[in-house]
Write a protein that holds these residues in place. Sequence first.
Motif, short mmCIF file in Angstrom:
data_model
loop_
_atom_site.label_atom_id
_atom_site.label_comp_id
_atom_site.label_asym_id
_atom_site.label_seq_id
_atom_site.Cartn_x
_atom_site.Cartn_y
_atom_site.Cartn_z
N TYR A 251 0.84 -1.20 0.00
CA TYR A 251 0.00 0.00 0.00
C TYR A 251 0.88 1.26 0.00
O TYR A 251 0.62 2.22 -0.73
CB TYR A 251 -0.89 -0.03 1.24
N GLU A 252 1.93 1.24 0.83
CA GLU A 252 2.82 2.39 0.90
C GLU A 252 3.57 2.59 -0.42
O GLU A 252 3.77 3.72 -0.86
CB GLU A 252 3.81 2.19 2.06
N THR A 253 3.98 1.50 -1.03
CA THR A 253 4.73 1.60 -2.28
C THR A 253 3.85 2.09 -3.43
O THR A 253 4.28 2.92 -4.25
CB THR A 253 5.33 0.23 -2.64
N MET A 254 2.61 1.61 -3.47
CA MET A 254 1.72 1.93 -4.59
C MET A 254 0.97 3.24 -4.39
O MET A 254 0.19 3.63 -5.26
CB MET A 254 0.72 0.80 -4.80
N ARG A 255 1.17 3.91 -3.28
CA ARG A 255 0.44 5.15 -3.03
C ARG A 255 0.76 6.21 -4.08
O ARG A 255 -0.09 7.02 -4.44
CB ARG A 255 0.76 5.67 -1.63
N ARG A 256 1.97 6.22 -4.57
CA ARG A 256 2.36 7.24 -5.55
C ARG A 256 1.64 7.05 -6.88
O ARG A 256 1.57 7.97 -7.68
CB ARG A 256 3.87 7.18 -5.76
N PHE A 257 1.11 5.84 -7.13
CA PHE A 257 0.37 5.60 -8.37
C PHE A 257 -1.13 5.81 -8.21
O PHE A 257 -1.88 5.59 -9.16
CB PHE A 257 0.62 4.17 -8.86
N ALA A 258 -1.57 6.21 -7.01
CA ALA A 258 -3.01 6.40 -6.79
C ALA A 258 -3.57 7.51 -7.67
O ALA A 258 -4.73 7.45 -8.09
CB ALA A 258 -3.27 6.71 -5.31
N ARG A 259 -2.77 8.52 -7.94
CA ARG A 259 -3.25 9.63 -8.77
C ARG A 259 -3.50 9.20 -10.21
O ARG A 259 -4.23 9.86 -10.95
CB ARG A 259 -2.22 10.76 -8.75
N ILE A 260 -2.90 8.09 -10.63
CA ILE A 260 -3.10 7.60 -12.00
C ILE A 260 -4.34 6.73 -12.08
O ILE A 260 -5.11 6.82 -13.04
CB ILE A 260 -1.85 6.82 -12.46
N LEU A 261 -4.55 5.88 -11.08
CA LEU A 261 -5.65 4.93 -11.12
C LEU A 261 -6.99 5.54 -10.75
O LEU A 261 -8.01 5.14 -11.28
CB LEU A 261 -5.35 3.75 -10.17
N GLY A 262 -7.00 6.48 -9.83
CA GLY A 262 -8.27 6.98 -9.32
C GLY A 262 -8.66 6.24 -8.06
O GLY A 262 -8.14 5.15 -7.78
N PRO A 263 -9.58 6.79 -7.26
CA PRO A 263 -9.88 6.21 -5.95
C PRO A 263 -10.47 4.81 -6.02
O PRO A 263 -10.05 3.92 -5.29
CB PRO A 263 -10.87 7.21 -5.34
N VAL A 264 -11.46 4.59 -6.90
CA VAL A 264 -12.12 3.28 -6.95
C VAL A 264 -11.16 2.22 -7.48
O VAL A 264 -11.02 1.13 -6.90
CB VAL A 264 -13.39 3.36 -7.82
N GLU A 265 -10.47 2.51 -8.57
CA GLU A 265 -9.56 1.54 -9.17
C GLU A 265 -8.40 1.23 -8.23
O GLU A 265 -7.95 0.08 -8.13
CB GLU A 265 -9.03 2.05 -10.51
N HIS A 266 -7.91 2.25 -7.52
CA HIS A 266 -6.79 2.03 -6.60
C HIS A 266 -7.21 1.13 -5.45
O HIS A 266 -6.46 0.21 -5.06
CB HIS A 266 -6.29 3.37 -6.08
N ASP A 267 -8.39 1.35 -4.89
CA ASP A 267 -8.87 0.51 -3.80
C ASP A 267 -9.08 -0.92 -4.27
O ASP A 267 -8.76 -1.88 -3.56
CB ASP A 267 -10.17 1.06 -3.22
N LYS A 268 -9.61 -1.09 -5.48
CA LYS A 268 -9.79 -2.44 -6.02
C LYS A 268 -8.44 -3.13 -6.23
O LYS A 268 -8.30 -4.33 -6.00
CB LYS A 268 -10.56 -2.38 -7.33
N PHE A 269 -7.46 -2.35 -6.67
CA PHE A 269 -6.12 -2.91 -6.88
C PHE A 269 -5.52 -3.43 -5.56
O PHE A 269 -5.00 -4.54 -5.49
CB PHE A 269 -5.22 -1.84 -7.51
#
Length: 443
Positions: A251-269
């Motif tokens: 979660y900490e590593t992928m946080r920087r990619f949250a702006r690319i995926l969007g909130p719903v897609e990031h949570d599903k990921f």
Amino acid sequence: MERLASFSSDPFDKPPCRGCSSYLTEPYVKCAECGPPPFLLCLQCFTRGFEYKKHQSDHTYEIMTSDFPVLDPNWTAQEEMSLLEAVMDCGFGNWQDVANQMCTKSKEECEKHYMKHFINNPLFASTLLNLKQAEEAQQHETAIPFHSADDPPRPAFDSLLSRDMAGYMPARADFVEEFDNYAEWDLRDIDFVEDDSDILHALKIAVVDIYHSRLKERQRRKKIIRDHGLINLRKFQILERRYPKEVQDLYETMRRFARILGPVEHDKFIESHALEFELRREIKRLQEYRAAGITNFCSARTYDHLKKSRDEERLKRTMLSEVLQYIQDSSACQQWLSRQADIDSGLTPTVPVPSTTGRRSAPPLNLTGLPGTEKLNEKEKELCQMVRLVPGAYLEYKAALVNECNKQGGLRLAQARALIKIDVNKTRKIYDFLIREGYITKA
């Protein structure tokens, strides 16, 4: 549900009696022939045979009451409505407050009834799923964890929590200091006049375009913070702690990619990776059972119990080598014996065995001349000296813990560690000291 909605617990929500204009209390009478609007009478006016305009005393009527079971024989419709209103007012999970507001059911009864009939009821499951899918389809790009109406925390100005929130002001739904805060300075001396040359005019237009791009970046960052619920930092950290340590690292590593995926897609990921981790761990456990020749879950429980016992016995045997290292040190031996006694009694060992490296403990901190020392009492000075904490930092940590305790009505050690980002041992000493001196209370 529409029928239940007519039986409100508040008499002010219903029209008054048409005969005496008093507020209606159940049971009351509704004329089945007059209306709309509904023609309602209290029992006293009904027994007197009250008539008004088209309403006659021989009209058919209905007795309006909510004293009948709907989902459970022991729960009336009135209590069902009171439970739903209490959950809406107090929040899901605050069963003690819900029970206090209802006054007729206990905390356990409220929780059991709500979970059985409104959460785990298959009758409502398909309906709620359809509503959720329709909402996701309609608001696919909206913010789920946080909206400005969620009432984020309102910490004191310049407090530790306020700095964690990047100076966010809930009352204005904005920040004290913007991203690229001095972007407007480039425009303060620009003035469009008629005698500007073409090159100068184009240069000014280019500066304005650059400023617009910086504003767009500022709004984009605000949207990321709002959509992903990053304002309420404590809530965000609580959500992270639901996952195992390995998933938290991801979660900490992928946080920087949250702006690319969007909130719903990031949570599903993240949820998909958490599920993958659980499946891998379960597969590994089943492979261990199969290697041990276990073919049913009853034997698996026995195997787990025996494995735990063997690990505890192995730990006790290996501790003998530890005590041999400290045989010349009476204090170390005493600590080892205390630790062994805790393990034998089934408790978690609280006394650590000292290291043999010979490292000396740091001397107490000298507070002479440090700012904020005059604001401390003698016990606080002694604490700062032993913990080696400067008075200014201690006062700041103390204010943050006291404010959080007053807001929550109590404070746990885990919450204190979330607020104070220092060594956990120092946090425990500060927390225990404030509890002992009565500044804060345990939750």
